[in-house]
Each structure stands twice: as C-alpha cells, then as structure tokens.
Design an enzyme around this catalytic site. Structure first.
Site: not given
Length: 300
Positions: A12, A102, A181, A189, A199, A248
């Site tokens: 945001g 997501n 995605k 994740n 990652n 995330s």
C-alpha cells in the site's frame, strides 16, 4: 483522477508513493495513529541510495466513502472479508475496485461484491515496510492487472498513465495471470518459510532444489499445467533474481503475523479435492505453516 488505497502495509505504501506522482492519492489506514504519522511525515520511499518523500492524504479506513474514481485494495487475503462487507454497505457503490492479493483464494469472495467494475492484479515488486510511513523498494518489477468483472476502460487508462513511473501491464485473462503468480508463490513462499532461508537458497542448495522440483511437479499435476518447463524456469529465474530476498510468508512468520497460506496452498488443496487428486506435499506444507501460526498464537 482521484485514487484511494486501502491498506498501508508495504505494498500500500509503495503504490501510494509512486501513484501520487501522477494522481491525487488518499491512503486509508487501519489505525488513526498511522494516518496521523503519514499526514505529518509523508511516505518516505527508499530505493537503493535514493530517498524520496511523497505527500498524500491519509485517513483511517472508517473514513472511506468509496468516492474515488479507483480504489486499490492492498490488504492481506484474510483481511478482505471485512473490507467487502464495508463495500457492500456504502451509501455510494464504488465505480472501480482493484484487488491486489496473493494467491487465488480471494476470487470466490469477489463474487459477493456489488461493485460495477472489479479488477484484480498481481504484484512483482519487492517491498519492505520499515515503519508506519517508510518503505523500501528492494525489488523492481511490474504489476499485472486484468478485469474480473465489468468494463476495463478505466483500468487501461490508469495503466497507461503510470507506464513510465511504475509499470502496470494490462492482461486479457485474469485467471491465467493469477495462476502464473500462484505457481511461483506456492513453491517459494512455503518452502522459504519452513526452511527459514532466502529465496536463492532454494536453487543454490541441491537438496532444497530437489524438494522445489518435486513440489512443482505436484502443483503441475493439480493445475493440469501445459508448458511445465517454462513455468519451472520462471521459478528458478525468480529465485536467482531475488536471491537475497526473504519471501513475504517468511517475513510474516518472523513478525508473528498470520500468513496467506489459505489463499495460496489452501486454494490448491481445494482444487485437488475437487478433482479427487492426492496432494501429500502441499498438504504437509500447509499443516506445517498452520502449525507455525498456532505456535505463535496466531491461528485463524
């Protein structure tokens, strides 16, 4: 064009900082205190060694009336239900709503909205919130958007105006866009969250890489994927390009927050059940993440 943004987390704040360079932006926060800090300090965006301050209007979510030309909903999937209830109780129904979540678990929730034009998007940027008004843009990408229901003219105009400042790509097929995605999120994740690694370790460590490939194979089976090699290569490329990033989901676990596991793996498990397919790896990862949430007292 007036733009509203609901949610003042990392995404945001990132969107508000860039979009405010082109449009008039109001960001709606969960607390009065965060709105006051943003109004006082602006949104500080850190990108590499460059720091910029964006001046936007900030209000608590209780003040949102839905009168902006476009409202972007940038909250976690598990926070959506209360937002949708608020949308449906507004005296003026918003014209255009763009949802940035997501996974794909939120799609069934969007069918309950009475809004005219509903859009969905997937964000490729990396962002990390330092405090209530400061965000790091630590992974540059683009935002893909598509029409879920209604007319996409406004969305196309919005995307075109932002093409230079903050790339937004208009896609024709929302399901394919979100599925692409989802595949990436469903592999990277949960594995990074359980293994507690960045990652890049998923491809640099040969043992972790074998787990990654096996998990991808199960996801491909559930989604009946064609061009599997292309999807796997995309995952590998993203792992390499974001090698030092923490996903995330890992950051949510570390910060003692609920994760979006239901929107990601939960969706895939529902799809597997619908097709009467077994998904033991996904089921194991799902329960491991839920266990970590419960361990920290955040079980939903």
């Amino acid at each position: 064009m007036k733009i509203g943004i609901i949610g003042a987390g990392s995404i945001g704040l990132l969107f508000a900082a860039y979009i405010s360079r082109v449009f008039e932006v109001t960001i709606y926060t969960r607390t009065v205190e965060q709105a006051a800090e943003i109004n006082k300090c602006g949104i500080i965006l850190q990108k590499g060694s460059e720091q910029t301050i964006s001046i936007v209007s900030a209000l608590p979510i209780t003040e949102w009336k839905g009168t902006e030309v476009l409202t972007i909903i940038a909250v976690k999937q598990y926070q959506l239900q209360s937002i949708i209830e608020k949308i449906n109780h507004l005296s003026i129904m918003p014209e255009n709503l763009l949802f940035l979540q997501n996974g794909m678990g939120h799609l069934k929730l969007l069918t309950n909205i009475q809004g005219k034009n509903i859009f969905v998007g997937s964000v490729e940027h990396g962002a990390l919130k330092d405090n209530s008004y400061r965000v790091n843009h630590n992974g540059e990408g683009k935002t893909n958007v598509a029409v879920f229901n209604g007319d996409g003219l406004l969305l196309q105009q919005f995307s075109t105006r932002l093409s230079e400042e903050f790339p937004i790509a208009f896609q024709e097929d929302y399901y394919e866009m979100l599925e692409n995605k989802l595949i990436v999120n469903a592999v990277i994740n949960p594995l990074t969250a359980i293994l507690e690694v960045e990652n890049g370790e998923l491809v640099n460590n040969p043992f972790y890489f074998n787990v990654l490939k096996n998990l991808f194979k199960e996801i491909s089976f559930i989604l009946n994927l064609e061009k599997q090699e292309e999807h796997l290569q995309q995952i590998i490329t993203i792992c390499k390009n974001t090698a030092e990033n923490r996903s995330s989901m890992l950051k949510d676990i570390e910060a003692n927050r609920l994760t979006e596991i239901d929107a990601i793996l939960g969706f895939l498990l529902e799809e597997a059940a619908r097709q009467e397919k077994r998904a033991p790896q996904l089921e194991t990862l799902y329960y491991l993440i839920k266990g970590k949430e419960a361990e920290r007292g955040r079980l939903s």
